[in-house]
Design an enzyme around this catalytic site. Structure first.
Site, PDB file in Angstrom:
ATOM      1  N   HIS A   1       0.844  -1.194   0.000  1.00 22.14           N
ATOM      2  CA  HIS A   1       0.000   0.000   0.000  1.00 22.14           C
ATOM      3  C   HIS A   1       0.878   1.242   0.000  1.00 22.14           C
ATOM      4  CE1 HIS A   1       0.730  -0.761   4.278  1.00 22.14           C
ATOM      5  NE2 HIS A   1       0.242   0.422   4.597  1.00 22.14           N
TER       6      HIS A   1
ATOM      7  N   HIS B   1       1.232   3.962   2.040  1.00 26.66           N
ATOM      8  CA  HIS B   1       1.694   4.703   3.209  1.00 26.66           C
ATOM      9  C   HIS B   1       3.222   4.828   3.217  1.00 26.66           C
ATOM     10  CE1 HIS B   1      -2.197   4.013   5.754  1.00 26.66           C
ATOM     11  NE2 HIS B   1      -2.321   4.988   4.885  1.00 26.66           N
TER      12      HIS B   1
ATOM     13  N   ASP C   1       5.501   4.760   5.440  1.00 32.31           N
ATOM     14  CA  ASP C   1       6.300   3.825   6.229  1.00 32.31           C
ATOM     15  C   ASP C   1       6.402   2.449   5.564  1.00 32.31           C
ATOM     16  OD1 ASP C   1       3.544   3.400   6.844  1.00 32.31           O
ATOM     17  OD2 ASP C   1       4.077   2.364   8.695  1.00 32.31           O
ATOM     18  N   HIS C   2       5.805   2.314   4.374  1.00 28.80           N
ATOM     19  CA  HIS C   2       5.940   1.086   3.587  1.00 28.80           C
ATOM     20  C   HIS C   2       6.495   1.347   2.186  1.00 28.80           C
ATOM     21  CE1 HIS C   2       3.632  -1.656   6.290  1.00 28.80           C
ATOM     22  NE2 HIS C   2       3.232  -0.472   6.741  1.00 28.80           N
TER      23      HIS C   2
ATOM     24  N   HIS D   1      -7.723  -0.986   5.288  1.00 30.10           N
ATOM     25  CA  HIS D   1      -6.703  -0.093   5.863  1.00 30.10           C
ATOM     26  C   HIS D   1      -6.493   1.074   4.906  1.00 30.10           C
ATOM     27  CE1 HIS D   1      -3.251   1.032   8.270  1.00 30.10           C
ATOM     28  NE2 HIS D   1      -2.459   1.004   7.196  1.00 30.10           N
TER      29      HIS D   1
ATOM     30  N   ASP E   1      -0.415  -4.072   6.200  1.00 28.29           N
ATOM     31  CA  ASP E   1      -1.086  -3.632   7.419  1.00 28.29           C
ATOM     32  C   ASP E   1      -2.551  -4.064   7.470  1.00 28.29           C
ATOM     33  OD1 ASP E   1       1.270  -2.467   8.127  1.00 28.29           O
ATOM     34  OD2 ASP E   1       0.568  -0.392   8.047  1.00 28.29           O
TER      35      ASP E   1
ATOM     36  N   HIS F   1       4.464  -4.886  10.575  1.00 28.72           N
ATOM     37  CA  HIS F   1       4.985  -4.308  11.817  1.00 28.72           C
ATOM     38  C   HIS F   1       5.164  -5.359  12.900  1.00 28.72           C
ATOM     39  CE1 HIS F   1       4.349   0.003  10.761  1.00 28.72           C
ATOM     40  NE2 HIS F   1       3.348  -0.484  10.040  1.00 28.72           N
TER      41      HIS F   1
END
Length: 264
Positions: free
Chosen positions: A68, A70, A72-73, A126, A145, A184
């Site tokens: 996805h 985001h 942080d990915h 998400h 996530d 995570h």
């Protein structure tokens, strides 16, 4: 000693999976087809740890796979794509917001890593463009996530109904032995919540105690984490027994649990 942390052997083709700790608690994955030496990177927010690991392993990275958009990915996608001169895959709907996006995929499409094939699942909730990469022969799914060990992602762009379908009808339809590689290291806190909502569930209690003991030995910094302190992967069978969200009876029940978790 094998240089890879997780190995899945299927006939004469082997998929090696390196778990790379990134940011504060993220997992980035380096997937390597042993038969060809080709590799793919899954969900990278930082470039340096990935480049270092790929160089040390002596592999040829041929693509970047994003679950996805985001940051942080995906924040490292452009730098990694330039460094390795490779395409970036993500859901077609994320073309305008996934960093480095070049190749869009949809439900039912497939991508290859050497001799390994991954089937795409579209699992919005998400985020609306969230996907999973299912390597069925290797028995591994990379689900970002959406499904965590003992938990699920927040509903930023979806509804409880969407998450219920993603967990029960799509990811939940995979075999019990399927290994779950999520985004995570949230397992200990997720299990603490699971114990609070299912205090009589012995499987949850036992796993919580085991994970607490495992995580008590962790390194001060996540970037220095060793395989011994990593609780990922779990299996779908474990999640059926210990994950309250996968065990939810319906979308209403899942939404109730998600609200409780958001305020836990």
């Amino acid at each position: 000693m094998n240089r890879f942390s997780v190995l899945a052997s299927v006939s004469d083709v082997t998929l090696h999976i390196e778990r790379i700790p990134t940011l504060r608690d993220n997992y980035t994955y380096l997937l390597v087809c042993e038969a060809t030496g080709e590799a793919a990177v899954v969900d990278a927010p930082e470039a340096a740890p990935v480049i270092q690991r790929a160089t040390r392993a002596g592999v040829r990275v041929t693509k970047i796979l994003s679950t996805h958009h985001h940051p942080d990915h995906s924040a490292a996608n452009p730098e990694l794509a330039k460094h390795f001169q490779v395409p970036v895959f993500g859901h077609a709907s994320d073309a305008g917001r996934l960093p480095g996006f070049t190749d869009g995929v949809e439900e039912g499409d497939s991508v290859t890593v050497g001799g390994q094939h991954a089937r795409i699942l579209h699992i919005p909730a998400h985020t609306r463009g969230h996907i999973a990469y299912v390597f069925e022969e290797a028995g591994a799914v990379f689900c970002g996530d959406t499904l965590f060990a003992a938990g699920c992602g927040r509903l930023f762009e979806g509804t409880p109904e969407m998450m219920f379908r993603a967990l029960r009808e799509k990811l939940g339809a995979l075999p019990d032995a399927m290994r779950i590689y999520c985004g995570h290291e949230y397992t200990e806190n997720n299990l603490r919540f699971a114990v609070s909502v299912e205090p009589e569930n012995r499987a949850i209690t036992e796993k919580f105690e085991a994970v607490r003991a495992q995580r008590a030995k962790r390194a001060p910094a996540w970037h220095d984490a060793t395989p011994d302190e990593m609780t990922i992967p779990s299996t779908l069978a474990e999640e059926r027994a210990t994950n309250p969200f996968l065990r939810a009876r319906n979308a209403f029940d899942l939404g109730r649990l998600r609200t409780l978790k958001d305020n836990f």
